[in-house]
Write an enzyme that holds these catalytic residues in place. Structure first.
Site, PDB file in Angstrom:
ATOM      1  N   ARG A 137       0.985  -1.192  -0.089  1.00  0.00           N
ATOM      2  CA  ARG A 137      -0.157  -0.011   0.027  1.00  0.00           C
ATOM      3  C   ARG A 137       0.793   1.234  -0.139  1.00  0.00           C
ATOM      4  NH1 ARG A 137      -1.814   0.850   4.334  1.00  0.00           N
ATOM      5  NH2 ARG A 137      -1.262  -1.019   5.455  1.00  0.00           N
ATOM      6  N   TYR A 189      -1.166  -3.473  -6.987  1.00  0.00           N
ATOM      7  CA  TYR A 189      -1.088  -4.253  -5.707  1.00  0.00           C
ATOM      8  C   TYR A 189      -2.291  -4.291  -5.036  1.00  0.00           C
ATOM      9  CZ  TYR A 189      -0.320  -5.295  -0.767  1.00  0.00           C
ATOM     10  OH  TYR A 189      -0.248  -5.700   0.218  1.00  0.00           O
ATOM     11  N   LYS A 226      -9.732  -2.300   1.732  1.00  0.00           N
ATOM     12  CA  LYS A 226      -9.465  -1.084   2.505  1.00  0.00           C
ATOM     13  C   LYS A 226     -10.198   0.128   1.983  1.00  0.00           C
ATOM     14  CE  LYS A 226      -7.270  -3.643   5.453  1.00  0.00           C
ATOM     15  NZ  LYS A 226      -5.907  -4.224   5.182  1.00  0.00           N
ATOM     16  N   HIS A 251     -10.714  -2.539  11.247  1.00  0.00           N
ATOM     17  CA  HIS A 251      -9.380  -3.279  10.746  1.00  0.00           C
ATOM     18  C   HIS A 251      -9.255  -4.519  11.858  1.00  0.00           C
ATOM     19  CE1 HIS A 251      -5.017  -3.582   9.251  1.00  0.00           C
ATOM     20  NE2 HIS A 251      -5.983  -4.235   8.682  1.00  0.00           N
ATOM     21  N   SER A 254      -1.483  -3.836  10.221  1.00  0.00           N
ATOM     22  CA  SER A 254      -0.736  -4.700   9.065  1.00  0.00           C
ATOM     23  C   SER A 254       0.294  -5.629   9.523  1.00  0.00           C
ATOM     24  CB  SER A 254      -0.623  -3.733   7.886  1.00  0.00           C
ATOM     25  OG  SER A 254      -1.652  -3.022   7.587  1.00  0.00           O
ATOM     26  N   CYS A 296       0.736  -7.904  11.782  1.00  0.00           N
ATOM     27  CA  CYS A 296       0.975  -7.899  13.091  1.00  0.00           C
ATOM     28  C   CYS A 296       0.069  -8.965  13.748  1.00  0.00           C
ATOM     29  CB  CYS A 296       0.613  -6.640  13.999  1.00  0.00           C
ATOM     30  SG  CYS A 296       1.865  -5.366  13.533  1.00  0.00           S
ATOM     31  N   ASP A 325      -9.472  -9.753   8.746  1.00  0.00           N
ATOM     32  CA  ASP A 325      -9.079  -8.418   8.347  1.00  0.00           C
ATOM     33  C   ASP A 325      -9.914  -7.475   8.810  1.00  0.00           C
ATOM     34  OD1 ASP A 325      -6.522  -7.063   7.535  1.00  0.00           O
ATOM     35  OD2 ASP A 325      -7.774  -6.557   5.894  1.00  0.00           O
ATOM     36  N   ARG A 369       1.655 -12.189  -0.746  1.00  0.00           N
ATOM     37  CA  ARG A 369       0.601 -12.624  -0.126  1.00  0.00           C
ATOM     38  C   ARG A 369       0.020 -13.896  -1.015  1.00  0.00           C
ATOM     39  NH1 ARG A 369      -1.906  -8.903   3.963  1.00  0.00           N
ATOM     40  NH2 ARG A 369       0.002  -7.384   4.279  1.00  0.00           N
TER      41      ARG A 369
END
Ligand code: GTP
Ligand code: SPV
Ligand code: MN
Length: 590
Positions: free
Chosen positions: A72, A200, A209, A229, A251, A253, A280, A373
């Site tokens: 991002r 991306y 998001k 989130h 993010s 974590c 998420d 990912r």
């Protein structure tokens, strides 16, 4: 193609977008397997996708992004509200007409020689009153196939939309993938998202998001709900009861990992299970009984690959066994499968790295990008909750905040009450990760893990949290903070983490049910070390006491940092939070 909708607003949006971007053809995505397979074949033919070993990884493909387009881009992500104040001090802002004009120039002719795809998608189960419809127009087959995994797409969504239904507009073009002209812009007053010059995930899968957090946080603010989130999980007890928890971590974590955790052996044999509702994003609102209920608006996982392995997260690994798109991982050319750092200790001898260059494990470079990912269907997950499709969501017993803190934050503490819990969320800080471009490992304030995702003034967002607490009163979930990432003097993680995090969740649920005592400290209620089960762990009670200790001098420094951070919000900072900060300082000094 026959017309799939009579929705005038939608037809106009498609017409206007085509007039601007000037694609070769306009293709409506009806969501049939036939159509999706044909698109996949097209992308395989151009090299946009690479077909993996269909015996070992059925339905799986690999994608490599441009080298400059792997995460991002927060600096180029904008909230274009009419008033700058409504975007607030934590967002980049541009005046809407200026933004539309600038973007109009960039989108003009951006799809020349390409096809334009119109993707109708639903965030949340189609037809649930929680759910919202979006339309993403894109020139990327990767986006079409990814949106098919991450959301519910196709004709059923158009049927649900009907002739008069409203939707969130999203227009995406890869354009030239130019970094200088890359913009991810949100127009909250128009429910519109414009994303250009990136390929991306977080920048271009607009349901995620952009819609489900930045636009939805605005909708929730006005409609009395919350877009967060957060992961959502259910802990099943040996007697069959299931308690639900949501948790906000920044993010990379640990949300995906916690959401799918496998209980440690001692717990498994007693009958404990953990069920994943989401990894998420959570949309949260009061239910009929006055409690807060959460749904996962997504339909798949866009998860961090490195570090995912049969021990750390077998459920995530199993989720990627079929019908998965891998992005920026290693291609093992001996057997046409994938690899990433932390999958196992045997990097392939013959491989191609995420950059598309020949690679093997002896070269000293990383084969997979740290933010590589997998895009995997939720239904692949062995521990997917039976409530995953429940249109009413699941009732939350606890809300957890957490981050990556090498020092300072203890393993777990409980806030004194909702208002204090909102304070605890607002002062979250975490070391930055590869999920966004920029420095990694720098501690930054990330309130509620929403710093990059709150689509309006964060002071108003804190106010909204306080109001939601008032709305549900004593039925509100209890609020906690956790930190799995405390390190010793050599920089090793002290807490084993992953499946063993259930030991902490167990204490949290016991607190919610008033079954266990706690010690009152300056920052909140903390466990008596004896009350965290460490049976079967390599950790002794003294180490655990260390994990549960707080250093007053460090926390006073922390409080000074918070005061500084709070100044940003000026008079939009709720006085309640200022009072909470003063209370914390007074308790630390007592
Ligand atoms: P986003 O998808 O970016 O929002 O991230 P996420 O919060 O879902 O993060 P994820 O679960 O993918 O975790 C990312 C990284 O954290 C991986 O490298 C994991 O190995 C690591 N991690 C997750 N849980 C733990 C834990 O309990 N302890 C430790 N030490 N590391 C963890
Ligand atoms: C995150 O960065 O928090 C993610 C990945 O979950 S992205 O979809 O890129 O935002
Ligand atoms: Mn995320």
């Amino acid at each position: 193609m026959a017309q799939l909708t009579k929705n005038e607003k939608l037809l106009r949006f498609v017409e206007d977008s085509a007039a601007l971007c000037k694609p070769e053809r306009v293709i409506w995505i009806d969501g049939t397997q036939e159509q999706l397979f044909a698109l996949r074949d097209e992308a395989l033919a151009t090299g946009e996708l690479i077909l993996l070993n269909q015996e070992l990884l059925p339905g799986c493909v690999l994608h490599r992004s441009a080298l400059n387009d792997v995460a991002r881009v927060e600096a180029r992500t904008l909230i274009c509200s009419r008033k700058e104040e409504d975007a607030g001090p934590t967002n980049n802002w541009m005046e809407p007409s200026a933004a539309y004009k600038m973007l109009g120039g960039i989108f003009d002719g951006s799809m020349k020689g390409r096809d334009m795809y119109v993707i109708p998608y639903s965030m949340g189960p189609v037809g649930s009153k929680f759910s919202k419809i979006g339309i993403e127009i894109t020139d990327s087959i990767y986006v079409v196939l990814s949106m098919n995994i991450m959301t519910r797409i196709g004709q059923a969504v158009l049927d649900e939309l009907g002739a008069d239904g409203d939707f969130v507009k999203g227009l995406h073009s890869k354009a030239e993938l130019s970094e200088e002209k890359r913009y991810i812009c949100h127009f909250p007053e128009d429910n519109t998202i414009l994303s250009v010059n990136s390929g991306y995930g977080g920048n271009v899968l607009l349901g995620k998001k952009c819609f489900a957090l930045r636009i939805a946080s605005n909708l929730g603010r006005h409609e009395g709900w919350m877009a967060e989130h957060m992961l959502i999980l259910g802990i099943q007890y040996p007697n069959g009861d299931i308690k639900y928890i949501s948790a906000a971590f920044p993010s990379a974590c640990g949300k995906t990992n916690l959401a799918m955790l496998i209980p440690p052996e001692g717990y498994l044999s007693k009958g404990y299970r953990v069920w994943c509702v989401g990894d998420d994003i959570a949309w949260i609102r009061p239910g009929k009984d006055g409690r807060l209920y959460a749904i996962n608006p997504e339909n798949g996982f866009f998860g961090v690959a490195p570090g995912t392995n049969a021990k750390s997260n077998p459920n995530a690994l199993a989720s990627t066994a079929r019908n998965t798109i891998f992005t920026n991982v290693v291609l093992n050319t001996d057997n046409n499968t994938v690899w990433w750092e932390g999958l196992d200790k045997n990097p392939p001898a013959h491989a191609i790295d995420w950059r598309g260059q020949p690679w093997n494990g002896e070269m000293g470079t990383k084969g997979a990008h740290p933010n590589s990912r997998f895009t995997a269907p939720a239904t692949n997950c062995p521990c997917i909750s039976s409530e995953f499709e429940n249109p009413d969501g699941v009732p939350l017993s606890a809300i957890i905040f957490g981050g990556r803190r090498a020092k300072t934050a203890p393993l777990v503490y409980q806030s004194f009450n909702w208002q204090n819990g909102v304070f605890v969320g607002s002062i979250m800080a975490s070391e930055t990760t590869a999920a966004a471009t920029g420095a990694v490992g720098v501690v930054r304030r990330d309130p509620m893990a929403m710093l990059p995702f709150c689509g309006y003034h964060m002071g108003d967002y804190f106010r909204h949290w306080l109001e939601m607490g008032k709305m549900v009163g004593d039925k509100a979930p209890k609020i906690f903070n956790v930190n799995w990432f405390r390190t010793d003097d050599e920089g090793h993680f002290i807490w084993p983490g992953f499946g063993d995090n259930l030991r902490v969740l167990e204490w949290i649920i016991e607190r919610c049910e008033g079954k266990v005592d706690a010690q009152e400290t300056a920052i909140g209620y903390m466990p008596h070390a004896e009350d965290i089960n460490i049976e079967g762990l390599d950790i002794d009670i003294e180490t655990l006491r260390g994990l549960l200790s707080i250093d007053k001098a460090t926390w006073l420094e922390e409080a000074a940092g918070i005061a500084e951070f709070y100044k940003k919000f000026g008079n939009k900072l709720p006085t309640e939070l200022q009072e909470e900060l003063a209370g914390l300082v007074a308790r630390l000094q007592a």
